[in-house]
Design an enzyme around this catalytic site. Structure first.
Site, PDB file in Angstrom:
ATOM      1  N   SER A   1       0.738  -1.217   0.064  1.00 29.46           N
ATOM      2  CA  SER A   1       0.147   0.091   0.033  1.00 29.46           C
ATOM      3  C   SER A   1       0.895   1.213   0.127  1.00 29.46           C
ATOM      4  CB  SER A   1      -0.877   0.133   1.194  1.00 29.46           C
ATOM      5  OG  SER A   1      -0.240   0.316   2.433  1.00 29.46           O
ATOM      6  N   LYS A   2       0.326   2.344  -0.279  1.00 28.58           N
ATOM      7  CA  LYS A   2       1.037   3.629  -0.380  1.00 28.58           C
ATOM      8  C   LYS A   2       1.761   4.040   0.690  1.00 28.58           C
ATOM      9  CE  LYS A   2       0.948   7.876  -2.767  1.00 28.58           C
ATOM     10  NZ  LYS A   2       1.640   7.634  -3.465  1.00 28.58           N
ATOM     11  N   ARG A   3       1.083   3.572   1.987  1.00 31.70           N
ATOM     12  CA  ARG A   3       1.849   3.812   3.205  1.00 31.70           C
ATOM     13  C   ARG A   3       3.308   3.685   3.349  1.00 31.70           C
ATOM     14  NH1 ARG A   3      -1.669   1.179   6.836  1.00 31.70           N
ATOM     15  NH2 ARG A   3      -3.182   1.234   5.187  1.00 31.70           N
ATOM     16  N   GLN A   4       3.556   2.490   2.572  1.00 31.63           N
ATOM     17  CA  GLN A   4       4.966   1.981   2.698  1.00 31.63           C
ATOM     18  C   GLN A   4       5.890   2.575   1.665  1.00 31.63           C
ATOM     19  OE1 GLN A   4       2.734  -0.270   3.391  1.00 31.63           O
ATOM     20  NE2 GLN A   4       3.101  -0.911   5.382  1.00 31.63           N
ATOM     21  N   GLY A   5       5.344   3.400   0.849  1.00 32.90           N
ATOM     22  CA  GLY A   5       6.054   4.237  -0.081  1.00 32.90           C
ATOM     23  C   GLY A   5       5.404   4.355  -1.465  1.00 32.90           C
TER      24      GLY A   5
END
Ligand code: GLU
Length: 477
Positions: A254-258
């Site tokens: 997901s976007k949260r990881q980069g």
């Protein structure tokens, strides 16, 4: 229905294209190529609240950059258009009426507040928060009353309340869901627009899609979809759900990881060739476990049978390694073209094409991503900065003698070519008796700002005579 293989990539324009969606697009494309079928692009833009400006354009440019050309779709047209769902509302209205007439769908007049209360009640009873079906069996009279009042309503699918459904998925094989896990799906929202589920099924049928190849997150929607096919009396396409993409800690990518948008990867200097190759191997493997593929090799090698069941880790280390391999093994001129925008961005004016390619060649053997390419070019374009340790090396007596000798011998020679450089290196050793670590590191340091780096003739060739002399002069006390 024809026997033609027809597959589709059906993204919703809710942001820049995600690497997971790139994989879905790629597998659809590859399957169509492999079997001589058609690859269709359809824009699923029924949910106007999630629509992001520019997302469709980003989709087109990204697919183009990747070389994934579709056979039918928005910009190209085709016999089954329009290929934007937002232009197909009349079609969906007709089909939802058919479901109402057949008693397979019903109008639900519950307000958002009613639904909130219902969900809270179910929660306190320890139940799931599915719709409890209170509008499933409204009398004709009650329905007309609501309609006369102009009460808002949605249209829901009348899902069976008992039993289970079993279907066959190309990847997951036999899959079973109990019906009591499936909600009475909203098919048409209160604004009269269809939801994804209705539009998707109607379009897959009308566009004669033979195989639905998409991410595993849609697997739980299959029961609703198959129920819709059955309600319409249509033959469903084959289902093929691709394994999830995971972070290295096995959580969902997901976007949260980069970064997860293809565009971000391209901007960082991953080559389109690398990304395609890398993404192709996220969930699919070749019989011989070969790792490097061009798009046309993939078109021949791909098969649905070798799609993995388990999730695939998106391993950035491996992506970096693979990109490094592509940078070094692709034709230098091609890499030079990809690298140009990074030089422009850094404001490095490229002296001439030969020197430019020499520079790129030096850099590409040392980097993983093209956005690092200018780091190795920096010493040629900006003032050198020396640390105290560097200054110690430049200050030694032998270094100073060396620099003076080089200046004297270069300054009056008509040109500084490889022959002269090699001659001066030889003479430095013989006449000055300066050799090995007293010879190369100080010269490189004075000209390139680092004791390690490219070959001296390359450095001098790129700098050219005037700058070489200037840098040696600077290195003199
Ligand atoms: N519009 C859906 C998405 O954005 C497509 C799912 C499907 O392929 O059916 O992923």
């Amino acid at each position: 229905m024809s026997n033609e293989i027809r597959v589709r990539f059906a993204p919703s324009p809710t942001g820049n294209l995600h690497v997971g969606s790139l994989r879905t697009a790629l597998y659809n494309y590859l399957y169509a190529k492999k079997v001589g079928g058609k690859f269709i692009l359809r824009i699923e833009d029924t949910d106007q609240t999630r629509y992001v400006d520019g997302a469709v354009e980003n989709l087109f440019t990204t697919l183009k950059a990747m070389g994934l050309e579709y056979d039918e779709g928005p910009e190209k047209g085709g016999e089954y258009g329009p290929y934007y769902q937002s232009k197909r509302t009349d079609i969906y209205n007709k089909y939802v009426q058919e479901l109402l007439d057949k008693g397979k769908a019903y109008r639900c007049f519950c307000t958002p507040e009613d639904l909130d209360i219902m969900r809270e009640e179910r929660k306190t009873k320890g139940l799931d928060t599915r719709y409890d079906g209170r509008c499933r069996n409204l009398t004709e009279h009650k329905i007309n009353e609501h309609l006369e009042n102009n009460d808002k309503f949605v249209i829901r699918l009348k899902i069976p309340q008992e039993g289970e459904i079993t279907f066959y998925d190309v990847v997951r094989e036999k899959v079973t869901f109990p019906w009591n896990m499936v909600d009475d799906q909203v098919l048409v929202k209160s604004d009269g627009l269809p939801t994804y589920h209705l539009a998707n099924v109607v379009d897959d049928h009308l566009m004669e899609i033979s195989h639905v190849i998409r991410g595993e997150e849609w697997l739980s929607s299959v029961p609703k979809h198959l129920y819709l096919y059955e309600a319409f009396g249509w033959k469903p396409p084959k289902m093929c759900h691709l394994p999830l993409l995971l972070n290295s800690d096995k959580s969902k990518l997901s976007k949260r990881q980069g970064d997860v948008a293809v565009e971000d990867f391209l901007n960082k200097g991953y080559l389109p060739e690398t990304l395609l190759n890398f993404v192709a191997l996220l969930g699919w493997h070749a019989p011989n476990n070969e790792e490097f593929y061009t798009l046309s090799e993939l078109e021949k090698a791909f098969s649905l049978k070798r799609i993995n069941k388990s999730g695939s880790v998106f391993d950035v280390e491996k992506l970096n390694w693979m990109n490094g391999q592509y940078l070094r093994n692709t034709d230098l001129k091609v890499i030079g073209e990809y690298a140009r925008k990074y030089f422009e961005k850094a404001g490095y004016h490229i002296p001439n094409e030969k020197h430019y390619l020499e520079l790129v060649d030096i850099a590409r053997s040392r980097i993983h991503k093209l956005d690092e390419v200018t780091e190795f070019a920096k010493p040629f374009f900006s003032e050198l900065e020396f640390t105290d340790d560097d200054k110690e090396i430049l200050k030694t007596e032998s270094s100073q003698i060396l620099f003076k000798f080089w200046i004297d011998n270069i300054i009056d020679s008509p040109e500084l070519n490889e022959e002269l450089i090699n001659e001066l290196l030889k003479r430095s050793a013989q006449e000055l008796e300066i050799k090995g670590k007293n010879l190369y590191p100080p010269l490189r340091l004075a000209l390139y700002g680092s004791a390690h780096g490219p070959e001296l003739p390359t450095i001098m060739d790129i700098l050219e005579k005037e700058k070489v002399v200037e840098r040696f002069k600077n290195a003199l006390k």
